[in-house]
Design a protein around this motif. Structure first.
Motif, mmCIF file in Angstrom:
data_model
loop_
_atom_site.group_PDB
_atom_site.id
_atom_site.type_symbol
_atom_site.label_atom_id
_atom_site.label_comp_id
_atom_site.label_asym_id
_atom_site.label_seq_id
_atom_site.Cartn_x
_atom_site.Cartn_y
_atom_site.Cartn_z
ATOM 1 N N LEU A 1 -21.943 13.426 5.282
ATOM 2 C CA LEU A 1 -22.544 12.675 4.189
ATOM 3 C C LEU A 1 -21.811 12.939 2.876
ATOM 4 O O LEU A 1 -21.324 14.045 2.655
ATOM 5 C CB LEU A 1 -24.015 13.055 4.041
ATOM 6 C CG LEU A 1 -24.899 12.667 5.224
ATOM 7 C CD1 LEU A 1 -26.341 13.071 4.966
ATOM 8 C CD2 LEU A 1 -24.839 11.172 5.496
ATOM 9 N N PRO A 2 -21.732 11.939 2.010
ATOM 10 C CA PRO A 2 -21.067 12.150 0.721
ATOM 11 C C PRO A 2 -21.879 13.070 -0.165
ATOM 12 O O PRO A 2 -23.113 13.064 -0.134
ATOM 13 C CB PRO A 2 -20.990 10.729 0.135
ATOM 14 C CG PRO A 2 -22.110 9.982 0.797
ATOM 15 C CD PRO A 2 -22.231 10.558 2.169
ATOM 16 N N ALA A 3 -21.167 13.862 -0.953
ATOM 17 C CA ALA A 3 -21.827 14.803 -1.853
ATOM 18 C C ALA A 3 -21.858 14.243 -3.275
ATOM 19 O O ALA A 3 -21.030 13.413 -3.644
ATOM 20 C CB ALA A 3 -21.091 16.135 -1.852
ATOM 21 N N VAL A 4 -22.832 14.706 -4.057
ATOM 22 C CA VAL A 4 -22.820 14.468 -5.492
ATOM 23 C C VAL A 4 -21.884 15.521 -6.067
ATOM 24 O O VAL A 4 -22.180 16.710 -6.036
ATOM 25 C CB VAL A 4 -24.234 14.608 -6.101
ATOM 26 C CG1 VAL A 4 -24.190 14.314 -7.591
ATOM 27 C CG2 VAL A 4 -25.215 13.681 -5.402
ATOM 28 N N GLN A 5 -20.739 15.074 -6.584
ATOM 29 C CA GLN A 5 -19.662 15.986 -6.950
ATOM 30 C C GLN A 5 -19.710 16.331 -8.433
ATOM 31 O O GLN A 5 -19.551 15.477 -9.286
ATOM 32 C CB GLN A 5 -18.314 15.327 -6.630
ATOM 33 C CG GLN A 5 -17.129 16.237 -6.760
ATOM 34 C CD GLN A 5 -16.947 17.123 -5.542
ATOM 35 O OE1 GLN A 5 -17.329 16.777 -4.445
ATOM 36 N NE2 GLN A 5 -16.369 18.294 -5.752
ATOM 37 N N GLY A 6 -19.943 17.588 -8.751
ATOM 38 C CA GLY A 6 -19.904 18.056 -10.126
ATOM 39 C C GLY A 6 -21.210 17.877 -10.875
ATOM 40 O O GLY A 6 -22.054 17.044 -10.524
ATOM 41 N N ALA A 7 -21.370 18.648 -11.943
ATOM 42 C CA ALA A 7 -22.613 18.653 -12.718
ATOM 43 C C ALA A 7 -22.859 17.329 -13.432
ATOM 44 O O ALA A 7 -24.007 16.899 -13.565
ATOM 45 C CB ALA A 7 -22.584 19.796 -13.732
ATOM 46 N N ASN B 1 -24.961 25.462 -15.196
ATOM 47 C CA ASN B 1 -25.415 24.077 -15.362
ATOM 48 C C ASN B 1 -25.863 23.485 -14.028
ATOM 49 O O ASN B 1 -26.897 22.821 -13.944
ATOM 50 C CB ASN B 1 -24.295 23.208 -15.939
ATOM 51 C CG ASN B 1 -23.828 23.662 -17.300
ATOM 52 O OD1 ASN B 1 -24.605 24.185 -18.090
ATOM 53 N ND2 ASN B 1 -22.548 23.486 -17.593
ATOM 54 N N ASN B 2 -25.087 23.747 -12.987
ATOM 55 C CA ASN B 2 -25.405 23.201 -11.660
ATOM 56 C C ASN B 2 -26.699 23.792 -11.123
ATOM 57 O O ASN B 2 -27.567 23.075 -10.614
ATOM 58 C CB ASN B 2 -24.257 23.488 -10.693
ATOM 59 C CG ASN B 2 -22.911 23.011 -11.205
ATOM 60 O OD1 ASN B 2 -22.333 23.629 -12.085
ATOM 61 N ND2 ASN B 2 -22.406 21.928 -10.666
#
Length: 403
Positions: free
Chosen positions: A149-155, A245-246
């Motif tokens: 599955l695609p990831a949400v990349q970065g904050a 932040n993440n």
């Protein structure tokens, strides 16, 4: 019904039959999650001597998690029997089955724990799950069709998805566009259908994607919470120095009930960027060959990942979410320097478990008491699942449930 919708349904008609009916039957046995679940992963694993030696007295517990020693469990020597080495065990971190081995185990599915939780539970929040990568890394989240599955990349992207102001009309148009694409695929299936196993798998996956769109569409009617962005656009270029932040965004997602399942991953690519005193890449440092400067680099990286995880745990306590949230830090590699998947780093926090500081999972070199799959079954049970089977496991780790 609008003409456009009628055309779409006609295109999909050959595939909306018994499988869809079966899916509806399965929906009736989905559980309401009793806990939030947060999975945290470091692609290449922790520096082995600092967690493999000493059980609950190992360095990472005594120096980083000492405040949580009575509210966490370390799984000493845990791994999955038969899991071969190499980088292929990274994507298998939460599946306990390597992609290339899935044909040798027809009774198992290479589906990750986060997706098993999402598939088996009722959607109670805007996002059924969040798969978030802090920086580039291996694909770790796998659906029931054994697809990554695609990831949400970065904050920045995670903030936009969770808390930025959005236009509901734009979101709806995006969903309609995705429906159009799926309808086009369905028409091609109908035109060239021969009934192969691969086609049947693709058809089932197509139906699954349509169901996901329908769930997303329902949540467009619920106003998305807005939260002011508190970090800079370029912060994520230095993954570890800014990873607070993440962690904070994942906390806010739980606190504001935007998801109950979150998978947070620290990839191997460029992880050292912005870290003073680290010149070599993370992968190069894992092959440290005993050089002190490389070991020191690994200690700095591990310390930042786990130190911010500790701060995240404190945030859960401050928000009275600690006992209601299962937090599992787990790596697919026990010793990245040797590409060894045995005796991996696994720390379990919160979630209302009867924590035992350290649970021995290995009698001898290859004599397993408990496996990784037993650990994942335990998470399923604590989350409210009746069917706790996970690949090779049908049982839990009993120490986690005994007073």
């Amino acid at each position: 019904m609008k003409r456009r919708d009628l055309i779409k349904m006609a295109a999909l008609a050959p595939f909306i039959h018994s499988n869809t009916l079966q899916a509806k039957v399965k929906d009736t046995i989905r559980v309401k999650l009793k806990k939030n679940i947060v999975l945290v992963n470091l692609d290449l694993g922790l520096y082995a001597p600092h967690f493999r030696d000493g059980g609950s007295s190992c360095k990472y517990i005594t120096e980083i998690f000492s405040e949580f020693k009575d509210q966490m469990t370390y799984f000493d020597g845990i791994s999955e029997p038969g899991m071969g080495g190499g980088h292929e065990c990274q994507p298998a971190s939460f599946t306990a089955l390597k992609y290339e081995d899935r044909e040798h185990h027809p009774d198992r599915v290479m589906m990750s724990l986060d997706q098993r939780l999402a598939e088996g539970s009722i959607q109670e929040s805007r996002h059924k799950f969040i798969y978030h990568r802090v920086n580039n890394g291996s694909s770790m989240s796998w659906n029931k069709f054994e697809q990554p599955l695609p990831a949400v990349q970065g904050a920045n992207a995670l903030y936009e998805q969770l808390f930025a102001r959005t236009d509901s009309k734009t979101d709806k148009a995006r969903i309609e566009r995705e429906r159009d694409i799926l309808a086009a695929l369905a028409r091609n299936f109908r035109r060239y259908w021969t009934g192969t196993v691969q086609e049947q798998d693709m058809k089932a996956s197509l139906e699954h994607q349509i169901a996901i769109l329908s769930e997303r569409e329902k949540w467009l009617k619920v106003k998305k919470p807005y939260m002011k962005k508190t970090f800079g656009e370029n912060d994520e270029k230095n993954p570890l120095p800014s990873c607070s932040n993440n962690y904070e965004l994942v906390y806010q997602a739980l606190e504001k009930q935007q998801t109950k399942i979150a998978f947070m991953q620290f990839g191997g690519s460029g992880l050292q960027r912005g870290m003073n005193g680290i010149d070599l890449g993370h992968h190069g440092n894992t092959h440290h060959a005993g050089y002190a400067e490389r070991i020191r680099a690994l200690e700095l990286i591990d310390g930042k990942v786990l130190g911010e995880l500790k701060r995240f745990l404190h945030r859960l306590k401050e928000g009275n979410l600690y006992d209601d949230t299962i937090v599992l830090f787990h790596c697919g590699m026990g010793d990245a320097g040797a590409h060894d998947p045995r005796r991996t780093a696994s720390f379990l926090f919160g979630g209302g478990f009867q924590h035992k500081e350290s649970v021995a999972c290995l009698r001898a070199k290859n004599d397993h008491i408990y496996s990784t799959c037993n650990l994942f079954s335990s998470v399923l049970k604590q989350s409210g699942f009746n069917d706790i089977a996970f690949n090779s496991s049908k049982t839990v780790i009993p120490e986690l449930f005994k007073a």
